[in-house]
Write an enzyme that holds these catalytic residues in place. Structure first.
Site, short mmCIF file in Angstrom:
data_model
loop_
_atom_site.label_atom_id
_atom_site.label_comp_id
_atom_site.label_asym_id
_atom_site.label_seq_id
_atom_site.Cartn_x
_atom_site.Cartn_y
_atom_site.Cartn_z
N HIS A 1 25.97 -5.44 -1.65
CA HIS A 1 25.02 -6.27 -2.70
C HIS A 1 24.39 -7.40 -1.61
O HIS A 1 25.06 -7.82 -1.01
CB HIS A 1 25.95 -6.76 -3.52
CG HIS A 1 25.23 -7.54 -4.74
ND1 HIS A 1 24.44 -8.47 -4.69
CD2 HIS A 1 25.09 -6.93 -6.08
CE1 HIS A 1 24.05 -8.92 -5.86
NE2 HIS A 1 24.30 -8.00 -6.60
N ARG B 1 18.06 -13.58 -9.53
CA ARG B 1 16.67 -12.95 -9.03
C ARG B 1 16.04 -12.71 -10.25
O ARG B 1 14.75 -13.09 -10.22
CB ARG B 1 16.56 -12.01 -8.27
CG ARG B 1 17.18 -12.45 -6.66
CD ARG B 1 17.76 -11.49 -5.60
NE ARG B 1 18.66 -11.18 -5.91
CZ ARG B 1 19.21 -9.79 -5.84
NH1 ARG B 1 18.46 -8.94 -5.34
NH2 ARG B 1 20.52 -9.46 -6.06
#
Ligand SMILES: Cc1cc2nc3c(=O)[nH]c(=O)nc-3n(C[C@H](O)[C@H](O)[C@H](O)COP(=O)(O)OP(=O)(O)OC[C@H]3O[C@@H](n4cnc5c(N)ncnc54)[C@H](O)[C@@H]3O)c2cc1C
Ligand code: SF4
Ligand code: SF4
Ligand code: FES
Lengths: 247, 605
Positions: free
Chosen positions: B236, B256
């Site tokens: 990740h 994000r």
């Protein structure tokens, strides 16, 4: 830099005592890191529970310098390290070993509460339930609970008076409130709350709210409104009369 | 030696994360007796940590969404080495599984018209993730847990399965110990479901909890089942990097999704510099368009920060290696900047990302509404696992089923965010259903006392050696260092060969680990037992990663940086041979039916 920890040690069934461990610490460490370090370097059979190390699972509950806290969210720089830091298991539950307690009572209590029972989807909802965000905000606050049981640990009704058989404690009052206030739920838990779960034992000391790591307003938002509903149902003369007439 | 107790169930489920619980619900509903074993307390499994959401094409926020688009997104994310049938079932069934959660009490965030709200996530074309702030995993696991407890399922908490035992080639039972008293327990079952989660603990920097030691992978492997796709690990892109004690802890992609941007030490949004060709048509051409996308503008395309995880991880890696990293070896993730765009940015961030706010405030002394976070890649998820039949989730061993992260196929070379939680409930349900059906059709199994006895004796050997033996923690650390350094985000043949040699050495050391003290709740002893599993999965990862001489999805080879046709149509399998050694081989992908191929082609535009 070094710090000293006094950690509760006990064998299953045996008495216990605090034992001292001194270990090297570094920036950003939390109490759980120190416990793990001691476990890896000095005492591999030191027992503790943990899973997420990020305050999300509610496994690592303990009493740090006497305060009920999550070990993984208690930074060492928030403690006075000139003194030894005490780390003890939750005292309201039977100790299994070292920092691990038997919390199975909580799981049994939940099983005894009425489950969620939703209403049917209405025709005007077009196949899927509709709920406004503002109507679920409160329930979502309650559903943040990570079942760390720190509130149960600190509630005097359980901790000092040992009323585990009669009183479900703040965690499950919160759980009941969440179901009672769920916009889709159709069941009624007020009778149980009054007679079986003894919500009346709570005298709103708010100790539970103070220790909740999720900052849930257990007393103000859950317990007090539930108490009000119980009172409305059982003590309000008009309601009582109506119930007698309508059965 | 005798076990403390024996239990017998029609269906035995190992693991109480989302997959295990969903399987238990389904099996119990089919009217068979169900036992559930888990290493921690109920409700604490790794699933509780999931943040961003559950992917399901319900089309609440954008009516252009459908199972077809979800299917195509999943295949593209997996670089087309997914099991197409699993991807199809998953896309079709996820919406019903999510609605079912609502019927069991889950309270998702709402759209203005009162339906389940869905958010954007990397690799998903439309807003698709049902979520509850950034604590979706908690909502999922608590909902399933609170539903399960009324169904008569017997839960054995804080029990760890050590070995899987067969009866005439069929799964027959397991040997487990309980943490509290360290007693042995024997379970027989007509069908067994493995739902044990991932393997993150094979690496040094990981978002996974201590439970992620690949137990199910290793139990199945040692019993002779096939594993596939073990080379595909997801790193990740955004884990915490500072302070050291929290290194690896996840920072949700939701940051994000809500408009957070990645910058290097020069303040540059480096993700705009490297957009893969097959994603160009769907990626924003400038920051302004990217911002509009995160705010729900349907005409805008997604910012490059939301490209697939493997790609973003490598870009971050590159910036750090090029000396453009942040002070503690990551890059900057900035959500505070949105105050330039919206008025109450602080309140907005706290509302949308409450646990991220909390996490940084309490663990790093950092206020994400004011400052940028420092982030870097962390080992997060394994796409590989037990090879299963797409419809029934049965492994290559009759009566042994697998679901959730320990099973493989749906994700191919890379998993899209949100596709795991949906995988758990879609395939957890199927595993429970088919395991119950298998149990109804087949006779009771018998466990060989000799096998049980040998397994018990072997697991106690570390006590015989005592403190004079190898320290299990030390071997585990060395293994984690090796996997991190030699079989990590960027791989080469020579390094991985070196890793294999080292793993062989660790195996020798693991055979000599010793431990002192009582058996009860002895973390050192548990580490001795976990070590075996970690070593098996690590070896499988390294072997498959060596064989795949190309780069695809989560698997990046510096010595073969491009995709190759030769590997576009195969999975790699691993299996234990009669002499105990591991073999790796190619398995051709099943051909995709023309109608699904057409969907993929249509969605490429
Ligand atoms: C921080 C974080 C955030 C994430 N966010 C998302 C997200 O937003 N969306 C998404 O889709 N995915 C997300 N994921 C991935 C997803 O959470 C996991 O892949 C998923 O929860 C795995 O579920 P599972 O049911 O397969 O296993 P787990 O939840 O890992 O459960 C495994 C169970 O097996 C038990 N077990 C293991 N070994 C044994 C043994 N030997 N004996 C007995 N029991 C055993 C464990 O005790 C546990 O109960 C995230 C992961 C992490 C770490
Ligand atoms: S407020 Fe009530 S439930 Fe909470 S600690 Fe006090 S007495 Fe217990
Ligand atoms: S209400 Fe708060 S203190 Fe009580 S169990 Fe839940 S999270 Fe813990
Ligand atoms: S380890 Fe999960 S809350 Fe502390």
């Amino acid at each position: 830099m070094k710090a000293t920890f006094q950690i509760w040690r006990s064998e299953p069934g045996g008495a216990g005592a605090l034992e001292s461990y001194t270990t090297e610490i570094s920036e950003g460490m939390v109490v759980l890191d120190a416990v793990h370090k001691i476990q890896a370097e000095q005492s591999p059979d030191l027992a503790c529970r943990w899973n997420c190390k990020a305050g999300k699972c509610g496994s690592c509950s303990a009493e740090i310098n006497g305060q009920p806290k999550l070990m993984c969210m208690t930074r060492l720089n928030s403690l006075d390290l000139t003194q030894p830091v005490t780390v003890e298991p939750m005292r309201a539950f039977p100790i299994i070993k070292d920092l691990v307690t038997d919390v199975s009572w909580n799981f049994r209590v939940k099983k005894g509460l009425k489950k969620f029972k939703p209403r049917a989807v209405r025709p005007e909802e077009h196949g899927t339930w509709r709920m406004a965000q503002r109507d679920v905000d409160r329930v979502q606050e309650f559903r943040k609970c990570i079942e760390c049981f720190l509130c149960q640990d600190v509630c005097h009704v359980l901790r000092d008076h040992g009323k585990h058989e009669e009183f479900i404690g703040p965690r499950f009052l919160l759980y009941s409130a969440q179901l009672e206030m769920h916009p889709l739920d159709t069941d009624d838990r007020l009778a149980d709350l009054k007679h079986k779960n003894n919500i009346g034992y709570c005298n709103i000391t708010k100790c539970c709210t103070k220790v909740c790591p999720e900052h849930i307003h257990i007393t103000d938002n859950a317990i007090i409104p539930l108490k009000e509903r119980v009172v409305d149902r059982y003590y309000d003369p008009v309601t009582k009369l109506l119930r007698m007439i309508t059965g | 030696m005798a076990a403390h107790a024996t239990y017998s169930y029609d269906v035995l489920i190992i693991g109480a994360g989302g997959a295990g619980l969903r399987a238990a619900i389904e099996a119990a509903g089919a009217g068979v007796s169900v036992g559930l074993i888990c290493k921690s307390l109920l409700g604490k499994a790794h699933t509780v940590m999931a943040e961003g959401g559950i992917a399901a094409a319900m089309a609440h926020n954008d009516d252009r969404d459908s199972w077809k688009v979800h299917f195509a997104d999943t295949m593209r994310g997996g670089q087309y080495v997914n099991n197409w049938r699993m991807a199809e079932i998953h896309a079709k069934e996820a919406p019903d599984r999510v609605r079912e959660l609502e019927a069991w009490g889950a309270v998702f965030d709402r759209t203005p018209d009162g339906r389940i709200n869905q958010r954007n996530f990397g690799g998903h074309r439309y807003p698709r993730l049902a979520h509850v702030g950034d604590r979706t995993g908690l909502e999922l696991i608590r909902t399933l847990q609170d539903h399960t407890i009324y169904l008569g399922v017997t839960v054995h908490m804080e029990y760890t399965v050590i070995d899987l035992i067969l009866d005439g080639g069929r799964a027959a039972g397991v040997l487990a110990y309980d943490r509290e008293r360290a007693r042995f327990h024997v379970f027989t079952a007509k069908a067994i479901v493995l739902a044990t989660g991932g393997v993150g603990r094979a690496y040094k920097v990981t978002s996974n909890s201590w439970e992620g030691t690949g137990d199910g992978h290793a139990l199945a492997y040692r019993a002779g089942a096939e594993l596939i796709d073990m080379e595909f690990i997801q790193f990740h892109p955004t884990g915490m990097v500072w302070p050291p004690s929290v290194k690896g802890i996840l920072v949700t992609e939701g940051v994000r999704g809500e408009g957070g941007v990645l910058r290097n030490s020069e303040g540059r949004r480096f993700m705009f510099d490297d957009i893969p060709d097959n994603y160009k048509p769907q990626t924003a051409s400038d920051p302004e368009e990217g911002w509009r996308y995160t705010q729900g503008d349907k005409s805008a395309r997604r910012p490059p920060e939301l490209l697939t995880r493997d790609h973003v991880s490598r870009c971050i890696n590159r910036e750090v290696k090029a000396g453009r990293g942040s002070p503690h070896g990551g890059v900057f993730l900035d959500i505070a900047w949105i105050k330039e765009k919206i008025s109450d940015a602080e309140g907005h961030i706290k509302r949308k990302l409450p646990s991220m706010y909390h996490q940084f405030k309490e663990l790093a002394d950092l206020d994400i509404t004011r400052e940028a976070m420092e982030v870097g890649p962390t080992t997060h998820y394994i796409m590989g696992g037990i090879r299963v039949n797409a419809d029934s989730q049965e492994s290559t061993i009759p009566g042994l089923f697998a679901a959730g992260e320990c099973a493989a196929g749906i994700n191919g070379a890379n998993r899209l965010g949100g596709n795991s939680l949906s995988d758990l409930i879609v395939f957890g349900k199927r595993a429970g259903e088919y395991a119950a059906e298998f149990a109804k059709k087949n006779r009771v199994t018998r466990l060989d006392d000799g096998a049980v006895d040998r397994a018990m004796k072997k697991s106690l050997e570390p006590f015989d050696r005592g403190a004079a033996g190898e320290n299990p923690y030390k071997v585990q650390y060395d293994l984690q260092d090796t996997m991190q350094a030699l079989v990590g985000i960027v791989r080469t043949e020579s390094e991985m060969q070196e890793a294999l040699l080292k793993i062989a050495g660790f195996n020798e050391r693991a055979a000599k680990v010793g431990i002192d003290g009582h058996r009860e709740y002895n973390a050192g002893w548990h580490t001795c037992i976990d070590l075996r599993n970690l070593l098996d999965v690590s070896e499988a990862i390294a072997r498959c990663a060596i064989e795949r001489r190309e780069s695809r999805g989560g698997h990046f080879r510096e010595d073969y940086p491009d995709k190759k046709d030769e590997f576009a149509t195969v999975n790699f399998g691993t299996k234990r041979q009669a002499d105990g050694t591991m073999t790796t081989y190619r398995i051709p992908l099943p051909p995709i039916p023309p109608e699904l191929k057409l969907i993929i082609e249509e969605q490429k535009q």
